[in-house]
Design a protein around this motif. Structure first.
Motif, mmCIF file in Angstrom:
data_model
loop_
_atom_site.group_PDB
_atom_site.id
_atom_site.type_symbol
_atom_site.label_atom_id
_atom_site.label_comp_id
_atom_site.label_asym_id
_atom_site.label_seq_id
_atom_site.Cartn_x
_atom_site.Cartn_y
_atom_site.Cartn_z
ATOM 1 N N THR A 1 27.672 -4.603 6.527
ATOM 2 C CA THR A 1 26.903 -3.811 7.308
ATOM 3 C C THR A 1 25.449 -4.415 7.217
ATOM 4 N N THR B 1 21.656 -2.863 7.680
ATOM 5 C CA THR B 1 20.787 -1.451 8.099
ATOM 6 C C THR B 1 19.259 -1.708 8.103
ATOM 7 N N ASN B 2 18.979 -1.390 9.017
ATOM 8 C CA ASN B 2 17.390 -1.416 9.221
ATOM 9 C C ASN B 2 16.888 -0.150 9.566
ATOM 10 N N THR C 1 22.490 5.751 12.055
ATOM 11 C CA THR C 1 23.113 6.516 10.919
ATOM 12 C C THR C 1 22.559 7.740 10.608
ATOM 13 N N LEU D 1 17.242 5.173 10.585
ATOM 14 C CA LEU D 1 18.084 4.129 10.148
ATOM 15 C C LEU D 1 19.233 3.710 11.291
ATOM 16 N N THR E 1 22.508 1.045 11.627
ATOM 17 C CA THR E 1 23.474 0.367 11.230
ATOM 18 C C THR E 1 24.363 -0.310 12.084
ATOM 19 N N ARG F 1 27.730 -2.366 11.999
ATOM 20 C CA ARG F 1 29.061 -2.528 11.239
ATOM 21 C C ARG F 1 29.961 -3.585 11.835
#
Length: 363
Positions: A297, A299-300, A342, A346, A348, A350
């Protein structure tokens, strides 16, 4: 006309032509041996050809329904052994029923049915013919799959080349190089040691991108190394606005991944998530290896926008689309790539890949 519809039409053409010729051959052979020709002979051979069209089509249904083409050879052979025998007997039941109930009463009132010896002989003949039909059918299927594999191979090569071009354009284009070199130049007087370090990161990133077309997959640890180079260079531009972390366990480091795949996800996170925000944000790369494969993943901080996934007229926004296409060509349905919001702040990405150590790959 779609490719599937074209294959179906070709299949029926071959079916009708092949069994039609079989029926004509039966009429000619029977007429030569019996030295006579009658309408009943033609009708009988017509019934035989029509029955075999249906019987062979039923065999095709079983082959497709249970995907025999994908099975090992011995597994296919014993299935064909039983199926062809049953279908051959069934074909004679149908043919003899039509002859006894229709043809003899209408055209040969004084005719008598043949004995069980002839029944068994004709059944064995049909069994042999079905084996020939199956050999032709499987041969054509294997040839088609081989050609499709070749097409997918060239598609993959084209996708890799396009990914390389998009990467060089989006990540290592003249603007990116200008900013990177300009920032490094500014560091030379202030912090020469850091300037040399950043120049090394830029050099590694360029070398990695140029070598993209030499292999289809690389170890994850090599991909993460260039991701770190890229993040270091971006930190020159974004400074305190960019925070990042890479949390990948040791058992995942040798998993094979397409080159620049994780890089594209990180670049997408920074371009669409971190850079537009005045306060910046954080990027986190995490991975886990299970029996199901590699789960990675990215995530940012940010909000999911159409521009992050939808290609635009200027050619940007194609990174994720190209990445998904490369995954499909390499792994089929075994791999997946999803982008989702998410939490309110955030995003994400995947990624799921089948686990395959690089040492087992064919380069």
């Amino acid at each position: 006309m779609t490719d599937s519809a074209r294959r179906v039409r070709q299949y029926w053409r071959l079916q009708l032509l092949g069994w039609g010729l079989y029926g004509v051959f039966g009429v000619v052979a029977y007429s030569m041996f019996s030295r006579s020709f009658s309408l009943s002979i033609v009708l009988i051979q017509l019934v035989v050809a029509a029955t075999l069209v249906g019987i062979s089509h039923g065999l095709r249904y079983l082959i497709r329904r249970f995907d025999w083409v994908q099975r090992p050879l011995l597994s296919v052979l014993w299935r064909l052994l039983l199926t062809n025998l049953l279908l051959a007997v069934l074909s004679q039941v149908v043919i003899w029923a039509v002859i006894l109930l229709l043809i003899i009463p209408l055209l040969q009132p004084n005719g008598k049915p043949q004995g069980w010896g002839e029944f068994a002989g004709y059944a064995l003949n049909v069994n042999f013919v079905l084996w020939l039909w199956a050999a032709v059918y499987f041969g054509l299927q294997y040839l088609r799959r081989y050609r499709q594999a070749e097409v997918d191979k060239w598609k993959l090569a084209a996708a890799v080349r396009e990914a390389e071009m998009q990467t060089l354009k989006a990540q290592i284009n003249p603007h990116f190089l200008f900013n990177g070199l300009n920032n490094i130049r500014a560091l030379i007087g202030e912090d020469p040691a850091r300037a040399r370090t950043m120049l090394s990161h830029l050099s590694e990133l360029l070398r990695y991108a140029i070598q993209l077309n030499r292999t289809e997959q690389v170890p994850l640890h090599r991909e993460l190394a260039v991701v770190r180079d890229y993040l270091q260079l971006e930190s020159l531009q974004l400074e305190e606005r960019l925070h990042y972390a890479i949390e990948v366990p040791a058992d995942c480091l040798n998993v094979a991944v397409p080159p620049m795949l994780v890089q594209v996800l990180v670049e997408n996170a920074i371009k669409h998530g971190i850079a537009p925000r005045p306060d910046g944000g954080a990027v986190r790369v995490q991975a886990a290896c299970t029996g199901a494969g590699l789960q990675l993943t990215v995530t940012n901080t940010g909000c999911l926008e159409p521009a992050a996934t939808t290609p635009r007229p200027d050619g940007t926004g194609t990174g994720l689309r190209n990445a998904a296409e490369r995954l499909r060509l390499l792994f089929g349905e075994q791999a997946s790539l999803q982008l989702e919001q998410t939490t309110p702040d955030l995003v994400t990405a995947r990624l799921h890949l089948p686990v395959e150590p690089v040492s087992l790959l064919h380069h």
